[in-house]
Design an enzyme around this catalytic site. Structure first.
Site, PDB file in Angstrom:
ATOM      1  N   GLY A 117       5.827  -5.442   7.465  1.00 21.05           N
ATOM      2  CA  GLY A 117       7.232  -5.078   6.705  1.00 21.05           C
ATOM      3  C   GLY A 117       8.430  -5.485   7.675  1.00 21.05           C
ATOM      4  N   GLY A 118       8.815  -4.626   8.233  1.00 23.15           N
ATOM      5  CA  GLY A 118      10.077  -4.710   9.329  1.00 23.15           C
ATOM      6  C   GLY A 118      10.133  -5.884  10.111  1.00 23.15           C
ATOM      7  N   GLU A 130       4.650   2.390  -1.353  1.00 23.96           N
ATOM      8  CA  GLU A 130       6.118   3.000  -1.739  1.00 23.96           C
ATOM      9  C   GLU A 130       6.084   2.896  -3.127  1.00 23.96           C
ATOM     10  OE1 GLU A 130       8.173  -0.107   0.502  1.00 23.96           O
ATOM     11  OE2 GLU A 130       7.411   0.824   2.525  1.00 23.96           O
ATOM     12  N   GLY A 173       6.433   1.546   8.541  1.00 29.35           N
ATOM     13  CA  GLY A 173       7.876   1.764   8.903  1.00 29.35           C
ATOM     14  C   GLY A 173       8.088   3.024   9.647  1.00 29.35           C
ATOM     15  N   TRP A 233       9.148  -8.453   2.098  1.00 31.21           N
ATOM     16  CA  TRP A 233      10.406  -8.296   2.543  1.00 31.21           C
ATOM     17  C   TRP A 233      11.019  -6.902   1.754  1.00 31.21           C
ATOM     18  CZ3 TRP A 233      12.392 -13.836   1.944  1.00 31.21           C
ATOM     19  CH2 TRP A 233      11.829 -14.735   2.824  1.00 31.21           C
ATOM     20  N   HIS A 278       1.427  -1.148  -3.537  1.00 30.67           N
ATOM     21  CA  HIS A 278       2.096  -0.708  -2.395  1.00 30.67           C
ATOM     22  C   HIS A 278       2.353   0.679  -2.355  1.00 30.67           C
ATOM     23  CE1 HIS A 278       4.679  -0.514   1.037  1.00 30.67           C
ATOM     24  NE2 HIS A 278       4.111  -1.524   1.565  1.00 30.67           N
ATOM     25  N   SER A 312       3.562  -1.095  10.746  1.00 28.09           N
ATOM     26  CA  SER A 312       4.034  -1.183  12.042  1.00 28.09           C
ATOM     27  C   SER A 312       3.337  -2.643  12.763  1.00 28.09           C
ATOM     28  CB  SER A 312       4.207  -0.009  12.852  1.00 28.09           C
ATOM     29  OG  SER A 312       5.076   1.019  12.008  1.00 28.09           O
ATOM     30  N   GLU A 341      -3.153  -0.182   4.422  1.00 29.30           N
ATOM     31  CA  GLU A 341      -1.884   0.172   4.843  1.00 29.30           C
ATOM     32  C   GLU A 341      -1.867   1.739   5.078  1.00 29.30           C
ATOM     33  OE1 GLU A 341       1.434  -2.771   4.571  1.00 29.30           O
ATOM     34  OE2 GLU A 341       1.364  -1.743   2.675  1.00 29.30           O
TER      35      GLU A 341
HETATM   36  P1  PGA Z   1       5.821  -1.963   8.236  1.00 33.09           P
HETATM   37  O1  PGA Z   1       5.739  -2.298   6.653  1.00 33.09           O
HETATM   38  O2  PGA Z   1       5.351  -3.284   8.912  1.00 33.09           O
HETATM   39  O3  PGA Z   1       7.746  -2.088   8.235  1.00 33.09           O
HETATM   40  O4  PGA Z   1       5.493  -0.690   8.818  1.00 33.09           O
HETATM   41  C1  PGA Z   1       4.264  -2.813   6.154  1.00 33.09           C
HETATM   42  C2  PGA Z   1       4.314  -2.794   4.569  1.00 33.09           C
HETATM   43  O5  PGA Z   1       4.805  -1.736   4.151  1.00 33.09           O
HETATM   44  O6  PGA Z   1       3.770  -3.734   4.106  1.00 33.09           O
END
Ligand code: PGA
Length: 255
Positions: free
Chosen positions: A238-239, A99, A177, A12, A97, A217, A171
């Site tokens: 994610g999204g 990020e 994203g 999330w 992750h 994604s 990933e």
């Molecule tokens: P996303 O993110 O599905 O929005 O691309 C995946 C994630 O960062 O775990």
């Protein structure tokens, strides 16, 4: 039949109020019903973990934190320990992750220490790796991933122990994203490479047991083709995990 039990995990990120997190959890639990053959997991922000744990109730949704610190307690202002997230009800923790690696400058050495602490505490780590677009275009994908794997699991390699419950998540940074999903073939190629790394670095047994998730994604419309690949054991979403309407169909991908 799947060789490994599929896992659909929702990350999330820094989203949702306590109220919205509880409502989403209830929506997922209702949508799952008595589904038996797929594991579901949510990773809410720290501040909503306890409320989400309560909302999970008796339903079979696993709870993960999105990060933790590698020390158990002490003078580490702003950090949260593995024991604390366990106390909040977590069985899993997402580590490394992209990020966190890129925006918060987390290194594979940091992640290695966290993997070690999680394993000591009995928390299941979901360790993320992935290449950037520049790295892929420069044909460095496998070198980059091998380096991330070697460094993020350095302690495990020294001890020659990778717990079979450990989860890996591939990933590709360029797919997170962005709406750009790796093709099933691109993802499968990397997942097979990761599984081979596990076999070479640890054992064939571990490589057969460990689940490797795809993230970037992933959504209801592409989950089935991703899951049809032999080395893709689930998704880190994610999204599309922020609404029960988009996440539940992913958990029910094979129906
Ligand atoms: P996303 O993110 O599905 O929005 O691309 C995946 C994630 O960062 O775990």
């Amino acid at each position: 039949m799947f060789e490994r039990r599929p896992l659909i995990a929702g990350n999330w990120k820094m989203n949702l109020s306590v109220k919205d997190a509880v409502a989403l959890t209830e929506g997922i639990a209702a949508g799952m019903g008595d589904l038996e053959e797929v594991d579901a997991l949510v990773a809410p922000p720290f501040t909503t973990l306890a409320a989400v744990r309560q909302a999970i109730g008796k339903s079979k949704i696993f709870l993960a934190a999105q990060n933790m610190y590698h020390e158990t307690s002490g003078a580490y202002t702003g950090e949260v320990s593995g024991r604390m997230i366990q106390e909040a009800g977590c069985t899993h923790v997402i580590l490394g992750h992209s990020e966190r690696r890129s925006l918060l400058h987390e290194t594979s050495q940091d992640i290695d220490m966290k993997v070690k602490e999680a394993s000591v505490l009995g928390l299941i780590p979901i360790v993320c790796i992935g290449e950037t677009l520049e790295e892929r275009e420069a044909e460095q994908t496998f070198d980059v991933l091998k380096k991330q794997l070697d460094e993020s699991f350095q302690n495990c390699i020294i001890d020659q122990l990778l717990l079979p419950s450990t989860i890996l998540a591939y990933e590709p940074v360029w797919a997170i994203g962005t709406g750009k999903t790796a093709t099933p073939d691109q993802a499968q190629e990397v997942h097979a490479f990761i599984r081979q790394w596990i076999e070479t670095t640890f054992t064939a047994g571990a490589s057969h047991q460990i689940r490797i998730l795809y993230g970037g994604s992933a959504k209801a419309s592409n989950i089935a083709e991703l899951m049809a690949q032999p080395d893709i054991d689930g998704a880190l979403v994610g999204g599309a995990s922020l609404k029960a309407d988009s996440f539940v169909p992913m958990i029910r991908f094979n129906q």
